[in-house]
Scaffold this motif. Structure first.
Motif, PDB file in Angstrom:
ATOM      1  N   ILE A 199       0.842  -1.176   0.000  1.00  0.00           N
ATOM      2  CA  ILE A 199       0.000   0.000   0.000  1.00  0.00           C
ATOM      3  C   ILE A 199       0.888   1.241   0.000  1.00  0.00           C
ATOM      4  O   ILE A 199       1.967   1.252   0.602  1.00  0.00           O
ATOM      5  CB  ILE A 199      -0.945   0.011   1.235  1.00  0.00           C
ATOM      6  CG1 ILE A 199      -1.905   1.182   1.153  1.00  0.00           C
ATOM      7  CG2 ILE A 199      -0.164   0.020   2.525  1.00  0.00           C
ATOM      8  CD1 ILE A 199      -2.944   1.180   2.253  1.00  0.00           C
ATOM      9  N   HIS A 200       0.438   2.272  -0.711  1.00  0.00           N
ATOM     10  CA  HIS A 200       1.207   3.520  -0.855  1.00  0.00           C
ATOM     11  C   HIS A 200       0.316   4.682  -0.427  1.00  0.00           C
ATOM     12  O   HIS A 200      -0.849   4.762  -0.824  1.00  0.00           O
ATOM     13  CB  HIS A 200       1.661   3.716  -2.303  1.00  0.00           C
ATOM     14  CG  HIS A 200       2.505   2.592  -2.830  1.00  0.00           C
ATOM     15  ND1 HIS A 200       3.868   2.685  -2.971  1.00  0.00           N
ATOM     16  CD2 HIS A 200       2.169   1.344  -3.271  1.00  0.00           C
ATOM     17  CE1 HIS A 200       4.350   1.561  -3.461  1.00  0.00           C
ATOM     18  NE2 HIS A 200       3.333   0.727  -3.653  1.00  0.00           N
ATOM     19  N   TRP A 201       0.877   5.591   0.330  1.00  0.00           N
ATOM     20  CA  TRP A 201       0.182   6.796   0.732  1.00  0.00           C
ATOM     21  C   TRP A 201       1.201   7.887   1.021  1.00  0.00           C
ATOM     22  O   TRP A 201       2.411   7.636   1.057  1.00  0.00           O
ATOM     23  CB  TRP A 201      -0.693   6.534   1.963  1.00  0.00           C
ATOM     24  CG  TRP A 201       0.076   6.444   3.267  1.00  0.00           C
ATOM     25  CD1 TRP A 201       0.283   7.434   4.182  1.00  0.00           C
ATOM     26  CD2 TRP A 201       0.748   5.288   3.784  1.00  0.00           C
ATOM     27  NE1 TRP A 201       1.030   6.981   5.236  1.00  0.00           N
ATOM     28  CE2 TRP A 201       1.322   5.658   5.018  1.00  0.00           C
ATOM     29  CE3 TRP A 201       0.911   3.979   3.340  1.00  0.00           C
ATOM     30  CZ2 TRP A 201       2.054   4.767   5.795  1.00  0.00           C
ATOM     31  CZ3 TRP A 201       1.637   3.089   4.107  1.00  0.00           C
ATOM     32  CH2 TRP A 201       2.197   3.476   5.320  1.00  0.00           C
ATOM     33  N   ARG A 202       0.707   9.092   1.251  1.00  0.00           N
ATOM     34  CA  ARG A 202       1.576  10.208   1.605  1.00  0.00           C
ATOM     35  C   ARG A 202       1.148  10.796   2.933  1.00  0.00           C
ATOM     36  O   ARG A 202      -0.042  11.021   3.177  1.00  0.00           O
ATOM     37  CB  ARG A 202       1.541  11.302   0.534  1.00  0.00           C
ATOM     38  CG  ARG A 202       2.561  12.402   0.805  1.00  0.00           C
ATOM     39  CD  ARG A 202       2.501  13.538  -0.177  1.00  0.00           C
ATOM     40  NE  ARG A 202       3.513  14.537   0.130  1.00  0.00           N
ATOM     41  CZ  ARG A 202       3.641  15.700  -0.499  1.00  0.00           C
ATOM     42  NH1 ARG A 202       2.803  16.009  -1.470  1.00  0.00           N
ATOM     43  NH2 ARG A 202       4.591  16.548  -0.156  1.00  0.00           N
ATOM     44  N   GLU A 203       2.133  11.047   3.769  1.00  0.00           N
ATOM     45  CA  GLU A 203       1.860  11.659   5.058  1.00  0.00           C
ATOM     46  C   GLU A 203       1.394  13.098   4.878  1.00  0.00           C
ATOM     47  O   GLU A 203       1.745  13.759   3.896  1.00  0.00           O
ATOM     48  CB  GLU A 203       3.116  11.619   5.927  1.00  0.00           C
ATOM     49  CG  GLU A 203       3.569  10.208   6.267  1.00  0.00           C
ATOM     50  CD  GLU A 203       4.854  10.203   7.062  1.00  0.00           C
ATOM     51  OE1 GLU A 203       5.570  11.237   7.039  1.00  0.00           O
ATOM     52  OE2 GLU A 203       5.162   9.181   7.706  1.00  0.00           O
ATOM     53  N   LEU A 204       0.607  13.579   5.815  1.00  0.00           N
ATOM     54  CA  LEU A 204       0.098  14.943   5.751  1.00  0.00           C
ATOM     55  C   LEU A 204       1.234  15.939   5.956  1.00  0.00           C
ATOM     56  O   LEU A 204       2.242  15.636   6.580  1.00  0.00           O
ATOM     57  CB  LEU A 204      -0.994  15.143   6.804  1.00  0.00           C
ATOM     58  CG  LEU A 204      -2.276  14.315   6.614  1.00  0.00           C
ATOM     59  CD1 LEU A 204      -3.249  14.586   7.756  1.00  0.00           C
ATOM     60  CD2 LEU A 204      -2.926  14.625   5.270  1.00  0.00           C
ATOM     61  N   GLY A 205       1.046  17.131   5.426  1.00  0.00           N
ATOM     62  CA  GLY A 205       2.066  18.169   5.542  1.00  0.00           C
ATOM     63  C   GLY A 205       2.721  18.432   4.189  1.00  0.00           C
ATOM     64  O   GLY A 205       2.723  17.587   3.283  1.00  0.00           O
ATOM     65  N   GLU A 206       3.282  19.626   4.081  1.00  0.00           N
ATOM     66  CA  GLU A 206       3.902  20.013   2.816  1.00  0.00           C
ATOM     67  C   GLU A 206       5.103  19.143   2.485  1.00  0.00           C
ATOM     68  O   GLU A 206       5.352  18.845   1.319  1.00  0.00           O
ATOM     69  CB  GLU A 206       4.325  21.479   2.883  1.00  0.00           C
ATOM     70  CG  GLU A 206       4.885  22.022   1.581  1.00  0.00           C
ATOM     71  CD  GLU A 206       5.221  23.496   1.683  1.00  0.00           C
ATOM     72  OE1 GLU A 206       5.790  24.031   0.709  1.00  0.00           O
ATOM     73  OE2 GLU A 206       4.915  24.107   2.734  1.00  0.00           O
ATOM     74  N   ASP A 207       5.866  18.751   3.491  1.00  0.00           N
ATOM     75  CA  ASP A 207       7.043  17.899   3.304  1.00  0.00           C
ATOM     76  C   ASP A 207       6.763  16.458   3.712  1.00  0.00           C
ATOM     77  O   ASP A 207       7.661  15.742   4.162  1.00  0.00           O
ATOM     78  CB  ASP A 207       8.225  18.438   4.115  1.00  0.00           C
ATOM     79  CG  ASP A 207       8.664  19.808   3.650  1.00  0.00           C
ATOM     80  OD1 ASP A 207       8.488  20.095   2.447  1.00  0.00           O
ATOM     81  OD2 ASP A 207       9.167  20.598   4.468  1.00  0.00           O
ATOM     82  N   GLY A 208       5.516  16.019   3.565  1.00  0.00           N
ATOM     83  CA  GLY A 208       5.163  14.674   3.958  1.00  0.00           C
ATOM     84  C   GLY A 208       5.866  13.623   3.112  1.00  0.00           C
ATOM     85  O   GLY A 208       6.102  13.807   1.909  1.00  0.00           O
ATOM     86  N   ARG A 209       6.185  12.519   3.739  1.00  0.00           N
ATOM     87  CA  ARG A 209       6.889  11.438   3.052  1.00  0.00           C
ATOM     88  C   ARG A 209       5.897  10.573   2.264  1.00  0.00           C
ATOM     89  O   ARG A 209       4.741  10.430   2.633  1.00  0.00           O
ATOM     90  CB  ARG A 209       7.639  10.575   4.053  1.00  0.00           C
ATOM     91  CG  ARG A 209       8.699  11.301   4.844  1.00  0.00           C
ATOM     92  CD  ARG A 209       9.392  10.350   5.806  1.00  0.00           C
ATOM     93  NE  ARG A 209       8.454   9.766   6.765  1.00  0.00           N
ATOM     94  CZ  ARG A 209       8.768   8.824   7.653  1.00  0.00           C
ATOM     95  NH1 ARG A 209      10.007   8.349   7.684  1.00  0.00           N
ATOM     96  NH2 ARG A 209       7.853   8.354   8.478  1.00  0.00           N
ATOM     97  N   PHE A 210       6.425   9.981   1.191  1.00  0.00           N
ATOM     98  CA  PHE A 210       5.672   9.008   0.402  1.00  0.00           C
ATOM     99  C   PHE A 210       6.039   7.624   0.937  1.00  0.00           C
ATOM    100  O   PHE A 210       7.168   7.162   0.792  1.00  0.00           O
ATOM    101  CB  PHE A 210       6.024   9.120  -1.081  1.00  0.00           C
ATOM    102  CG  PHE A 210       5.575  10.405  -1.712  1.00  0.00           C
ATOM    103  CD1 PHE A 210       4.353  10.483  -2.362  1.00  0.00           C
ATOM    104  CD2 PHE A 210       6.364  11.534  -1.646  1.00  0.00           C
ATOM    105  CE1 PHE A 210       3.937  11.664  -2.950  1.00  0.00           C
ATOM    106  CE2 PHE A 210       5.962  12.721  -2.230  1.00  0.00           C
ATOM    107  CZ  PHE A 210       4.742  12.795  -2.875  1.00  0.00           C
ATOM    108  N   MET A 211       5.067   6.982   1.563  1.00  0.00           N
ATOM    109  CA  MET A 211       5.305   5.733   2.265  1.00  0.00           C
ATOM    110  C   MET A 211       4.853   4.542   1.428  1.00  0.00           C
ATOM    111  O   MET A 211       3.902   4.627   0.645  1.00  0.00           O
ATOM    112  CB  MET A 211       4.582   5.728   3.608  1.00  0.00           C
ATOM    113  CG  MET A 211       4.982   6.875   4.532  1.00  0.00           C
ATOM    114  SD  MET A 211       6.745   6.828   4.965  1.00  0.00           S
ATOM    115  CE  MET A 211       6.855   5.230   5.776  1.00  0.00           C
ATOM    116  N   MET A 212       5.542   3.423   1.637  1.00  0.00           N
ATOM    117  CA  MET A 212       5.219   2.155   0.976  1.00  0.00           C
ATOM    118  C   MET A 212       5.404   1.053   2.011  1.00  0.00           C
ATOM    119  O   MET A 212       6.468   0.932   2.616  1.00  0.00           O
ATOM    120  CB  MET A 212       6.131   1.928  -0.231  1.00  0.00           C
ATOM    121  CG  MET A 212       6.070   0.532  -0.821  1.00  0.00           C
ATOM    122  SD  MET A 212       7.248   0.352  -2.190  1.00  0.00           S
ATOM    123  CE  MET A 212       7.069  -1.399  -2.540  1.00  0.00           C
ATOM    124  N   SER A 213       4.361   0.257   2.229  1.00  0.00           N
ATOM    125  CA  SER A 213       4.424  -0.775   3.261  1.00  0.00           C
ATOM    126  C   SER A 213       3.690  -2.030   2.786  1.00  0.00           C
ATOM    127  O   SER A 213       2.638  -1.939   2.138  1.00  0.00           O
ATOM    128  CB  SER A 213       3.804  -0.273   4.572  1.00  0.00           C
ATOM    129  OG  SER A 213       3.941  -1.224   5.589  1.00  0.00           O
TER     130      SER A 213
END
Length: 438
Positions: free
Chosen positions: A341-355
């Motif tokens: 699953i892929h998502w992006r953390e909130l915030g302007e500099d949020g990370r793109f996560m993959m788990s």
């Protein structure tokens, strides 16, 4: 009559290869010429020279400086270093250049795609992903609300009929035959299997989605941290991916997607729009590893998530949450498959996560049925809530298309006028300089 000394290059072929009658004819033709006060080069008649060998004809043409078009001039590949070629001799031979690279051959077909794939296999590639805020979570640290949202999608009960025992056995047999196969063979078998549905007549609805494969995505949708000259993320080129077809959008929505500000994200490839599920296939017998496939999916998933986020950033009334831009990927071979699953953390500099969220072993019939069901749940999620979010954002942006076109048109006119002004300034400066010089 005094005997003349003929000064000319020696023939490359020995005299033993000529006929004696030819040698006599040469002597007779030479001695028949009248004597001169100064010794000069006497050329035999061309009619008798045409009977000689190729080396004789080569010498004769250089002596007469009149190449015979009936017989092409043959020469070595490059002039010998010890021979000085007279400038008056005109030949039609163009010698090949020797300025070749000592490393790469002139026929090298190395391309940027090859370099990109090599970067994905590098042990330092995940550091490059980290530099652009793309993180691969190998411990399963998913936020609770993201995990519950994803599990609700994957664990959804299905009403459509599943695989029978006979179909499961046949699928297991097909996969076992791919143990020693190459990556393309495994890819063909998996994409045509019962795991992944075709794009026609899905759940009674024709062409509600579109499949694609081995098509590079547009680089504009990839996350990139500017200002540090960091190596970019490798261009995604998944083996199989799912997105929307043109039939999924109205003319108004389609006009927004065709706008240059939205097009690189709406259609990153030529197969579909807004892809949301991608699969990377590997061949263990040929050295393919899941680690490399995860690196490839990291760029693909970040591209899908980032495109959704950029679309929502153009809107004002759309609520923002980490679950609105979810995307899914899978790593598969003949032995099993994992879901990520892929998502992006909130915030302007949020990370793109993959788990990783689940794994299925194809030697177990229940896992075969489970993977097939979850793939269809992901596709139906993309055709449901995710598509509704995209269509709502496009309709909200539809009134701004005309304003965007006016801004783009005025921007082009402004750039053209700036170019003309710069050209006028350069012309005036040049004219002033020439006047002051006089």
């Amino acid at each position: 009559m005094a005997e003349l000394d003929i000064q000319c290059p020696q023939p490359t072929r020995p005299f033993l290869k000529r006929k004696v009658s030819q040698l006599d004819s040469i002597d007779d033709s030479i001695h028949s010429q009248p004597a001169c006060k100064q010794q000069r080069l006497i050329t035999p008649p061309l009619a008798s020279l045409r009977q000689f060998s190729r080396s004789d004809s080569f010498i004769t043409r250089n002596m007469t400086m009149r190449p015979d078009p009936s017989r092409p001039l043959t020469a070595p590949i490059s002039p010998p270093e010890s021979t000085s070629w007279p400038p008056s001799v005109q030949t039609s031979v163009s010698y090949p250049s020797r300025q070749y690279s000592p490393v790469l051959r002139p026929t090298s077909t190395r391309s940027s795609g090859t370099e990109s794939s090599n970067r994905v296999t590098s042990p330092s590639y995940r550091d490059d992903l980290h530099s652009h805020r793309i993180h691969i979570d190998s411990q399963g640290n998913i936020p609770p609300h993201v995990q519950s949202f994803a599990q609700a999608i994957l664990q959804k009960g299905r009403t459509s009929p599943g695989l029978t025992d006979n179909e499961v056995s046949q699928l297991r047999l097909q996969l076992s035959e791919q143990a020693n196969a190459d990556e393309d063979s495994i890819k063909t078998t998996l994409s045509a299997s019962a795991f992944f549905p075709a794009s026609h007549n899905y759940l009674g609805q024709p062409y509600v989605f579109a499949r694609g494969g081995n098509i590079p995505f547009d680089k504009k949708g990839l996350p990139y941290v500017q200002g540090f000259r960091l190596p970019p993320v490798s261009q995604p080129k998944p083996d199989l991916h799912y997105g929307y077809s043109r039939h999924s959008f109205t003319n108004a929505e389609y006009s927004v997607m065709k706008q240059p500000r939205i097009l690189p994200y709406a259609r990153p490839n030529s197969a579909n729009y807004w892809p949301f599920f991608a699969v990377e296939v590997k061949s263990p017998s040929r050295g393919g590893t899941t680690w490399v496939a995860e690196n490839q999916n990291a760029g693909t998933g970040a591209h899908c998530v980032n495109s959704m986020n950029l679309l929502l950033e153009y809107t004002n009334s759309q609520p923002r949450s980490e679950t609105q831009s979810l995307a899914f990927t899978s790593v598969a071979d003949y032995n099993g498959a994992s879901l990520w699953i892929h998502w992006r953390e909130l915030g302007e500099d949020g990370r793109f996560m993959m788990s990783e969220i689940d794994y299925f072993r194809f030697k177990r019939p229940d896992d075969i049925r489970g993977f097939r069901a979850k793939v269809r749940n992901i596709i139906e999620f993309g055709l449901g809530d995710r598509l509704d979010t995209i269509k709502g954002a496009l309709m909200e942006l539809f009134p701004q298309v005309e304003r965007w076109e006016d801004e783009d048109r005025s921007g082009r006119v402004r750039r053209r006028s700036d170019t003309d002004d710069n050209a006028t300034v350069r012309t005036s400066f040049t004219g002033a300089s020439s006047t002051s010089g006089r």
